[in-house]
Design a protein around this motif. Structure first.
Motif, PDB file in Angstrom:
ATOM      1  N   GLU A  61       0.846  -1.185   0.000  1.00  0.00           N
ATOM      2  CA  GLU A  61       0.000   0.000   0.000  1.00  0.00           C
ATOM      3  C   GLU A  61       0.884   1.238   0.000  1.00  0.00           C
ATOM      4  O   GLU A  61       1.758   1.386   0.850  1.00  0.00           O
ATOM      5  N   VAL A  62       0.653   2.137  -0.963  1.00  0.00           N
ATOM      6  CA  VAL A  62       1.367   3.402  -1.052  1.00  0.00           C
ATOM      7  C   VAL A  62       0.335   4.519  -1.095  1.00  0.00           C
ATOM      8  O   VAL A  62      -0.874   4.274  -0.951  1.00  0.00           O
ATOM      9  N   LEU A 155       5.548   9.915  -3.122  1.00  0.00           N
ATOM     10  CA  LEU A 155       5.329   8.880  -2.106  1.00  0.00           C
ATOM     11  C   LEU A 155       5.255   7.505  -2.752  1.00  0.00           C
ATOM     12  O   LEU A 155       5.835   6.535  -2.240  1.00  0.00           O
ATOM     13  N   ASP A 156       4.534   7.398  -3.876  1.00  0.00           N
ATOM     14  CA  ASP A 156       4.427   6.105  -4.558  1.00  0.00           C
ATOM     15  C   ASP A 156       5.800   5.598  -4.987  1.00  0.00           C
ATOM     16  O   ASP A 156       6.119   4.420  -4.828  1.00  0.00           O
ATOM     17  N   TYR A 157       6.613   6.506  -5.544  1.00  0.00           N
ATOM     18  CA  TYR A 157       7.911   6.085  -6.062  1.00  0.00           C
ATOM     19  C   TYR A 157       8.818   5.554  -4.959  1.00  0.00           C
ATOM     20  O   TYR A 157       9.570   4.601  -5.159  1.00  0.00           O
ATOM     21  N   PHE A 158       8.723   6.162  -3.786  1.00  0.00           N
ATOM     22  CA  PHE A 158       9.581   5.759  -2.675  1.00  0.00           C
ATOM     23  C   PHE A 158       8.867   4.839  -1.685  1.00  0.00           C
ATOM     24  O   PHE A 158       9.280   4.711  -0.526  1.00  0.00           O
ATOM     25  N   ASN A 159       7.784   4.191  -2.129  1.00  0.00           N
ATOM     26  CA  ASN A 159       7.108   3.156  -1.326  1.00  0.00           C
ATOM     27  C   ASN A 159       6.595   3.665   0.011  1.00  0.00           C
ATOM     28  O   ASN A 159       6.752   3.008   1.044  1.00  0.00           O
ATOM     29  N   ARG A 161       3.195   5.552   2.184  1.00  0.00           N
ATOM     30  CA  ARG A 161       1.777   5.896   2.176  1.00  0.00           C
ATOM     31  C   ARG A 161       1.557   7.362   2.506  1.00  0.00           C
ATOM     32  O   ARG A 161       0.587   7.968   2.068  1.00  0.00           O
ATOM     33  N   SER A 162       2.419   7.931   3.356  1.00  0.00           N
ATOM     34  CA  SER A 162       2.301   9.334   3.748  1.00  0.00           C
ATOM     35  C   SER A 162       3.672   9.853   4.141  1.00  0.00           C
ATOM     36  O   SER A 162       4.632   9.087   4.300  1.00  0.00           O
ATOM     37  N   LEU A 163       3.758  11.157   4.342  1.00  0.00           N
ATOM     38  CA  LEU A 163       5.023  11.761   4.745  1.00  0.00           C
ATOM     39  C   LEU A 163       5.440  11.344   6.146  1.00  0.00           C
ATOM     40  O   LEU A 163       6.599  11.507   6.530  1.00  0.00           O
TER      41      LEU A 163
END
Length: 250
Positions: A61-62, A155-159, A161-163
């Motif tokens: 989940e991202v 966020l998606d690219y670095f796996n 879900r949130s900051l």
């Protein structure tokens, strides 16, 4: 024709999509009167993820939703499918992205004040083109400079879900010990990567000794540490179409 198990339908959709799918998007796979609830979807996704425990890929989940991807342990072998040798990120690129991620929203001038050197226009252009950062407003000061923040694509690219999942600055202080290095792909490699969006992304590492750099990464981390508690952790209040809004206190 009987309907297959919910997990199998979700698996087929995730395999076909090649990108994260949100719960809302997954519900659209079904007729309106037969669509499962979000809770049922989450339960099915958990069961699906558990079924991959001994497989070379995983359900992750991202920020953009759920996706299937190769486990990081297999990256050294799978990456050899692409012959092109990608370039590494420069320290300037890494420092600029780190400042935006940990202190957003932030202007180019503020980035330059912290780093002690000018920010290349090419760096900002590259980050915008890759949709890792975006303009979320303009600072209410003379010249009304643009304010930058990260995106869901970042966020998606670095796996993530949130900051909230950004690593604490204390854990990346010894940047030279981070392995393996993250590589910045040129156009040829990027095109190949677009065909394999399920590949995992590895940690960041910068190049050393870049000409013109006056601020070491350790000094940059010291600057950021005091700001870490006020990091932005959502996107709903970052409105790119509100240039007149003063977000200086954000």
């Amino acid at each position: 024709m009987s309907q297959p198990a919910l997990e199998l339908i979700l698996e087929a959709a995730l395999l076909a999509a090649g990108k994260p799918l949100s719960l809302e998007r997954l519900r659209e796979l079904f007729d309106e009167d037969r669509a499962p609830t979000n809770e049922a979807l989450r339960e099915a996704l958990v069961r699906l993820g558990d079924s991959y425990a001994e497989r070379a890929f995983e359900l992750r989940e991202v920020a953009g939703g759920w996706r299937l991807q190769v486990r990081e342990d297999y990256t050294p072998w799978v990456s050899r499918l692409w012959e092109e040798r990608p370039q590494r990120y420069s320290r300037a690129m890494l420092e600029t992205l780190a400042l935006i991620a940990y202190r957003q929203p932030i202007t180019r001038g503020e980035i330059e004040d912290i780093r002690g050197v000018a920010v290349s226009s090419q760096i900002i252009k590259t980050l915008l083109e890759r949709e890792w950062v975006r303009v979320v407003g303009h600072r209410d000061v003379p010249g009304r400079p643009a304010m930058f923040a990260t995106t869901r694509q970042f966020l998606d690219y670095f796996n993530m879900r949130s900051l909230n999942e950004l690593p604490p600055l204390a854990t990346i202080r010894d940047i030279d010990q981070l392995e393996p290095e993250l590589e910045f792909k040129d156009e040829g490699v990027d095109a190949a990567a677009d065909q394999a969006p399920w590949m995992p992304v590895e940690p960041l590492k910068a190049l050393d000794g870049e000409e013109g750099e006056e601020t070491g990464f350790h000094a940059l981390l010291d600057e950021l540490k005091a700001m870490e508690a006020n990091i932005k952790t959502d996107f709903d209040d970052l409105l790119p179409d509100e240039p007149d809004e003063d977000q200086a206190g954000s």
